[in-house]
Design a protein around this motif. Structure first.
Motif, PDB file in Angstrom:
ATOM      1  N   ILE A 121       9.431   7.773   1.588  1.00 10.99           N
ATOM      2  CA  ILE A 121       9.305   6.894   0.433  1.00 10.99           C
ATOM      3  C   ILE A 121      10.578   6.978  -0.391  1.00 10.99           C
ATOM      4  O   ILE A 121      10.980   8.060  -0.820  1.00 10.99           O
TER       5      ILE A 121
ATOM      6  N   GLN B 156       7.640  -1.653  -2.978  1.00 11.51           N
ATOM      7  CA  GLN B 156       7.850  -0.348  -2.351  1.00 11.51           C
ATOM      8  C   GLN B 156       8.987  -0.440  -1.339  1.00 11.51           C
ATOM      9  O   GLN B 156       9.153  -1.459  -0.671  1.00 11.51           O
TER      10      GLN B 156
ATOM     11  N   SER C 145       9.739   3.825  -5.681  1.00 10.32           N
ATOM     12  CA  SER C 145       8.774   2.944  -5.024  1.00 10.32           C
ATOM     13  C   SER C 145       7.449   2.878  -5.777  1.00 10.32           C
ATOM     14  O   SER C 145       6.952   3.880  -6.280  1.00 10.32           O
ATOM     15  N   ARG C 146       6.915   1.642  -5.864  1.00 13.41           N
ATOM     16  CA  ARG C 146       5.633   1.352  -6.525  1.00 13.41           C
ATOM     17  C   ARG C 146       5.638   1.785  -7.993  1.00 13.41           C
ATOM     18  O   ARG C 146       4.601   2.080  -8.575  1.00 13.41           O
ATOM     19  N   THR C 147       6.837   1.841  -8.580  1.00 13.99           N
ATOM     20  CA  THR C 147       6.973   2.075 -10.017  1.00 13.99           C
ATOM     21  C   THR C 147       7.997   1.082 -10.549  1.00 13.99           C
ATOM     22  O   THR C 147       8.737   0.448  -9.787  1.00 13.99           O
TER      23      THR C 147
ATOM     24  N   ASP D 250       0.848  -1.187   0.000  1.00 12.00           N
ATOM     25  CA  ASP D 250       0.000   0.000   0.000  1.00 12.00           C
ATOM     26  C   ASP D 250       0.886   1.240   0.000  1.00 12.00           C
ATOM     27  O   ASP D 250       2.003   1.211   0.517  1.00 12.00           O
ATOM     28  N   PRO D 251       0.394   2.344  -0.552  1.00 13.03           N
ATOM     29  CA  PRO D 251       1.214   3.569  -0.548  1.00 13.03           C
ATOM     30  C   PRO D 251       1.399   4.097   0.873  1.00 13.03           C
ATOM     31  O   PRO D 251       0.496   4.008   1.708  1.00 13.03           O
TER      32      PRO D 251
END
Length: 669
Positions: free
Chosen positions: A628, A615, A632-634, A494-495
């Motif tokens: 962050i 992440q 992250s999450r990319t 989750d972000p």
């Protein structure tokens, strides 16, 4: 035409107008002292706000006059917020004109007060740097209707302020003579400005609650026309003991260094080859004249405050009086360098990296101080700095240099606005990963989907975001949590910040599935060899901090596969936690990252890519404080083995005891 030049002085690896992490925070207060006089035309009050993280929201508010503005800033970006000119404080009085700056992520703030022919500017320190005891310095300048001045600014709680004066002050119809005490009861977000024709240097300010203190002169004057100077002071609790003050090559006369003591101390100083000492008593202010090319080296056995007053200068053999009648007919190379006042940082506040935003239509210099054995590692805009002359600083292992980084249009100086001045530390000799596995006493996590370790009671409490934790959990999915486990089935990241959950560090939060491949190892240790390596590496990356490791925790994800894998792709990464009981650091090592996503997170079973990638970062669990990591999450998280914040590809290092801080210690101006 003559260029009236506003000088922003940088030093590396230090920033003379505001040091490194000390200038970063989320909440700030400031105010605007009188600049020359109220009637001076073309007034412009600004805040220059620099972001360190993407999607940072900043709100600027003032009670009177009523003002509120919200701006967005991203990593490395500087935005300007223009404020009402009615914020200026005009006399000795109490005002409701305090400026409050609030951000959801770390920022730096620079305040600028400009009018025709006069500009004053200062770094604004965040509220966590405020204190309750200060000593004022007011530079010279005795022109009629100009004032030595300072201001005390309260934060969010009322406070009583005692001001022990070294000069006469008129306030509320009373005359407070030298040696008297002026008492002010400030409400939240109020300011008191004190002005006098007398020198107020050595005035002692003490408050019940933390306050901000600005000091300066409405129009300081020595060698040129007068100019407004202002600087936010550091409290006594933040003073240092060792300082280097470099001279400026374009000063043909001399500048003044102010040294203030709060305790009895022996001050040792060296200017060129001349060495001497001076015994100082509490509250004493002494002045040194500094002339090119001899830097000043200072050391004391108790904390001192050091401020540099640039007294103004003209270029070449022309005096100020010779240049002024020429006005627009003066040779275009003519320069008038206006006065300024700036804090000199202690050695412990030196930085590694600066992002430089120079002022347009002005000369912008960097004055750089570096260890003599390492100055060839300094780069500008990722390129080696050419045509720079280094001079040794007698009595030290340091050298200094002056570099013109941006000049007025038509100059041959290199244009570097928005560039980075960086110090490239040497790579450690040790391998990227710390030793791990059963042969080193590690415990192995279960080979199971979404498994976690049992509760691990730590032999030494680990400080994280201001709280000490006595237990740790290692989750198969690339997460270490403090005090409690992460939610079950937390395979999709989750972000950050999370909506609830434990404080955690996520080296690589993704859908690990070790029944296919790989092991998750962990151990806590006080093995002298491991602690020695931790100590050496933290000391290398944070040379300004004295640190000796007494405990370490190692967690390693060794060749782990992803859920639903139909490939041979595996990841190997590691987290090292270490502390001395008060300070704590986390080293993240990425040896091999081949996949980002499991099929439960909509990744491709054959490639391990797509969907919601992994992440990396930190979360305090309070929905406010988090960090962050880039990518992250990319899909860019796949490249984390090639990037670093310590110039060692695959390694990231963070100080985490109070809040998460990069070891790069970025500074922006």
């Amino acid at each position: 035409m003559i260029v009236r030049w506003i000088f922003f002085l940088l030093a590396g690896l230090m920033l003379l107008s505001g040091c490194c992490a000390r200038s970063r925070g989320k909440n700030f207060v400031t105010a605007f002292l009188l600049n020359i006089r109220e009637s001076q035309p073309n007034a412009k009050f600004q805040l220059l706000i620099t972001g360190y993280r993407p999607a940072t929201t900043v709100t600027v508010t003032v009670k009177k006059p009523s003002f509120e503005k919200t701006v967005s800033v991203t990593m490395g970006q500087t935005v300007s917020v223009e404020l009402p000119t009615t914020l200026e404080m005009l006399r000795t009085d109490i005002f409701n004109r305090t400026v409050l700056i609030e951000a959801n992520k770390d920022i730096s703030v620079f305040a600028r007060n400009s009018k025709d022919y006069s500009t004053g500017a200062t770094v604004v320190y965040p509220v966590q740097e405020l204190g309750t005891m200060y000593y004022v310095v007011t530079p010279t300048g005795d022109l009629p209707n100009t004032f030595k001045e300072f201001a005390v600014i309260s934060y969010q709680t009322p406070t009583r302020v005692e001001i022990h004066l070294t000069g006469a002050v008129a306030f509320k119809g009373l005359i407070y003579p030298r040696g008297s005490t002026l008492i002010a009861n400030l409400q939240a977000f109020q300011s008191i400005q004190i002005q006098s024709s007398d020198d107020l240097s050595g005035t002692w300010v003490e408050s019940q609650k933390p306050v901000a203190v600005l000091t300066g002169h409405s129009c300081a004057q020595k060698n040129t026309a007068c100019d407004h100077v202002v600087e936010q002071l550091l409290p006594v609790s933040s003073w240092g003991t060792t300082f280097i003050v470099p001279p400026l090559s374009f000063q043909s006369k001399y500048d003044i260094v102010y040294i203030v003591a709060s305790k009895s101390t022996l001050l040792k100083y060296q200017s060129g080859l001349k060495e001497d000492s001076h015994s100082m008593v509490p509250g004493q202010v002494i002045q040194f004249k500094i002339q090119y090319p001899e830097p000043l080296y200072l050391s004391a056995n108790a904390g001192i405050q050091v401020l540099f007053f640039f007294t103004g200068a003209t270029n070449g053999n022309r005096s100020y009086e010779q240049l002024i009648p020429l006005l627009a007919d003066a040779p275009k190379e003519s320069r008038l360098y206006d006065p300024f006042l700036v804090n000199i940082p202690d050695f412990t506040d030196y930085c590694r990296l600066f992002h430089i935003d120079g002022m347009s239509q002005n000369d912008n210099y960097a004055v750089i101080i570096a260890n003599t054995s390492e100055f060839n590692q300094i780069k500008l805009a990722k390129e080696a700095i050419e045509n720079i002359h280094w001079r040794p600083i007698p009595g030290t292992e340091y050298s200094w240099a002056e570099y013109l980084i941006e000049s007025v249009p038509g100059s041959s100086a290199k244009k570097t606005k928005g560039s980075s001045l960086t110090f490239s530390p040497l790579k450690p000799k040790e391998p990227l990963l710390y030793s791990y596995g059963a042969d080193h006493g590690d415990t192995r996590n279960p080979k199971s989907d979404d498994a976690t370790s049992p509760e691990i009671s730590t032999a030494v409490p680990f400080p994280f975001y201001g709280k000490k934790y006595h237990s740790i959990y290692v989750d198969n999915n690339g997460v270490i949590s403090f005090g409690m486990t992460v939610p079950e089935f937390a395979q999709t990241p989750d972000p950050l910040p999370l909506d609830g959950g434990p404080p955690l560090v996520a080296p690589f939060w993704g859908d690990v599935y070790n029944p296919i491949s790989g092991d998750i190892f962990w151990r806590q240790t006080q093995d002298p060899n491991v602690l020695q390596r931790c100590t050496a590496e933290i000391s290398h990356y944070y040379p300004e901090i004295s640190f000796t490791s007494i405990w370490a925790f190692l967690a390693t994800w060794d060749q782990v596969a992803y859920f639903g894998s139909k490939s041979k792709k595996v990841n190997t990464f590691q987290a090292v936690l270490t502390t001395n009981g008060e300070l704590s650091f986390i080293i993240l090592n990425y040896a091999d990252i081949q996949w980002t996503t499991g099929t439960w997170s909509n990744g491709d079973a054959k490639t391990g890519l797509g969907g919601i990638p992994a992440q990396a970062g930190f979360d305090n669990g309070d929905k406010i404080n988090y960090y962050i990591m880039p990518g992250s999450r990319t899909t860019d998280i796949l490249n984390i083995t090639k990037t670093s914040n310590v110039n060692y590809p695959g390694r990231w290092v963070f100080k985490v005891d109070e809040y998460v801080t990069d070891s790069t210690m970025d500074c922006f101006l």
